[in-house]
Design a protein around this motif. Structure first.
Motif, short mmCIF file in Angstrom:
data_model
loop_
_atom_site.label_atom_id
_atom_site.label_comp_id
_atom_site.label_asym_id
_atom_site.label_seq_id
_atom_site.Cartn_x
_atom_site.Cartn_y
_atom_site.Cartn_z
N GLY A 1 -1.58 -9.52 -14.07
CA GLY A 1 -2.20 -9.53 -12.75
C GLY A 1 -1.25 -9.82 -11.61
N ARG A 2 0.06 -9.90 -11.90
CA ARG A 2 1.05 -10.17 -10.85
C ARG A 2 1.39 -8.89 -10.11
N PRO A 3 1.33 -8.91 -8.78
CA PRO A 3 1.73 -7.72 -8.01
C PRO A 3 3.24 -7.52 -8.12
N ARG A 4 3.63 -6.29 -8.39
CA ARG A 4 5.06 -6.02 -8.62
C ARG A 4 5.64 -4.98 -7.66
N ALA A 5 4.80 -4.07 -7.15
CA ALA A 5 5.32 -3.02 -6.27
C ALA A 5 4.18 -2.46 -5.43
N ILE A 6 4.54 -1.92 -4.28
CA ILE A 6 3.58 -1.19 -3.46
C ILE A 6 3.93 0.28 -3.56
N LEU A 7 2.91 1.08 -3.88
CA LEU A 7 3.06 2.51 -4.04
C LEU A 7 2.31 3.20 -2.90
N ARG A 8 2.84 4.34 -2.45
CA ARG A 8 2.19 5.09 -1.39
C ARG A 8 1.96 6.52 -1.87
N SER A 9 0.73 6.97 -1.75
CA SER A 9 0.37 8.33 -2.17
C SER A 9 1.05 9.34 -1.26
N GLY B 1 -19.81 4.36 -21.23
CA GLY B 1 -21.02 5.00 -21.73
C GLY B 1 -21.13 6.48 -21.43
N ALA B 2 -20.00 7.14 -21.20
CA ALA B 2 -19.99 8.57 -20.89
C ALA B 2 -19.19 9.32 -21.94
N THR B 3 -19.24 10.63 -21.84
CA THR B 3 -18.44 11.50 -22.70
C THR B 3 -17.51 12.29 -21.80
N TRP B 4 -16.22 12.25 -22.11
CA TRP B 4 -15.24 12.96 -21.31
C TRP B 4 -15.20 14.43 -21.70
N SER B 5 -14.98 15.28 -20.72
CA SER B 5 -14.83 16.72 -20.93
C SER B 5 -13.60 17.19 -20.17
N GLU B 6 -12.94 18.20 -20.68
CA GLU B 6 -11.79 18.77 -19.99
C GLU B 6 -12.17 19.41 -18.66
N ASP B 7 -13.46 19.60 -18.42
CA ASP B 7 -13.93 20.14 -17.14
C ASP B 7 -14.13 19.06 -16.08
N ASP B 8 -14.09 17.78 -16.47
CA ASP B 8 -14.26 16.69 -15.51
C ASP B 8 -13.18 16.74 -14.45
N GLU B 9 -13.54 16.34 -13.23
CA GLU B 9 -12.56 16.32 -12.15
C GLU B 9 -11.57 15.17 -12.33
N ILE B 10 -10.32 15.49 -12.08
CA ILE B 10 -9.22 14.54 -12.20
C ILE B 10 -8.48 14.48 -10.87
N VAL B 11 -8.11 13.27 -10.46
CA VAL B 11 -7.26 13.10 -9.29
C VAL B 11 -5.82 13.10 -9.79
N PHE B 12 -5.05 14.06 -9.35
CA PHE B 12 -3.62 14.14 -9.67
C PHE B 12 -2.87 13.60 -8.45
N GLU B 13 -2.12 12.54 -8.65
CA GLU B 13 -1.47 11.85 -7.54
C GLU B 13 0.03 11.69 -7.78
N ARG B 14 0.80 12.04 -6.78
CA ARG B 14 2.22 11.72 -6.77
C ARG B 14 2.39 10.60 -5.75
N PHE B 15 3.31 9.69 -6.04
CA PHE B 15 3.50 8.54 -5.16
C PHE B 15 4.97 8.21 -5.02
N ALA B 16 5.26 7.41 -4.01
CA ALA B 16 6.59 6.85 -3.82
C ALA B 16 6.48 5.33 -3.91
N VAL B 17 7.49 4.69 -4.43
CA VAL B 17 7.56 3.23 -4.40
C VAL B 17 8.13 2.86 -3.04
N VAL B 18 7.39 2.03 -2.29
CA VAL B 18 7.82 1.68 -0.93
C VAL B 18 8.15 0.20 -0.76
N TRP B 19 7.81 -0.64 -1.74
CA TRP B 19 8.09 -2.07 -1.64
C TRP B 19 8.12 -2.68 -3.01
#
Length: 189
Positions: free
Chosen positions: A94-102, A147-165
């Motif tokens: 639970g220790r904060p280690r870095a700040i990431l920016r999308s 309590g759900a079933t995953w499907s390959e059709d489910d929406e996914i958030v694809f995120e690239r980020f930079a380490v800023v701190w």
């Protein structure tokens, strides 16, 4: 006992330490937080061990992307990230280690992940095949946990980020795709 049942959840984030980290970042980079003053405080994965392993890849510089089911954000009552948004990444304790920016976001199905994205996630051997195998396992497990079933059709958030701190870990320049990657990227097509 199976490996699945032996998962130890990550500790709750240290919100006081995260607030101190955010204050230091905001003081050093007021322009970066002016447009996106809100931030989240969270860890990677669904266990302390996975949070530590994935965060280590970020801190070492090999991981600059992540992906999550839209349904996970909804189940947690969280909004989807947006370009420019920040999150404070915590370790399994639970220790904060870095700040990431999308720096780049898109929503798509499982099959829309490509080799460049898999490499940017920086996990295992960085191949698309490995990304697919491990994310199938992960999303099947996390969907079942709510309590759900995953499907390959489910929406996914694809995120690239930079380490800023913090400064000693911050990326020298924002993440920039190479022209060869950009030519095959779904956002550009």
């Amino acid at each position: 006992m199976t490996a699945e049942s032996a998962r130890v959840p990550a500790a709750a984030p240290d919100r006081d330490a995260a607030a101190a980290m955010w204050a230091a970042y905001a003081e050093a980079h007021p322009e970066a937080v002016a447009g996106t003053p809100d931030h989240t405080v969270e860890g990677f994965g669904d266990s302390a061990e996975l949070a530590d392993a994935l965060l280590a890849l970020v801190l070492e510089g090999g991981k600059r992307a992540t992906s999550e089911l839209v349904a996970e954000f909804v189940a947690a009552g969280e909004q989807l990230p947006r370009v420019g948004s920040h999150w404070i990444a915590c370790d399994g304790a639970g220790r904060p280690r870095a700040i990431l920016r999308s720096v780049e976001l898109r929503i798509g199905p499982f099959g829309s992940a490509d080799a460049a994205f898999a490499a940017d996630e920086g996990e295992d051997d960085r191949s698309l095949e490995s990304w697919q195998r491990e994310h199938r396992r992960y999303w099947t497990r996390t969907a079942a946990a709510r309590g759900a079933t995953w499907s390959e059709d489910d929406e996914i958030v694809f995120e690239r980020f930079a380490v800023v701190w913090p400064p000693e870990l911050a990326d020298a320049t924002p993440l920039v795709e190479q022209p060869a990657q950009r030519a095959h990227h779904p956002l550009v097509e």
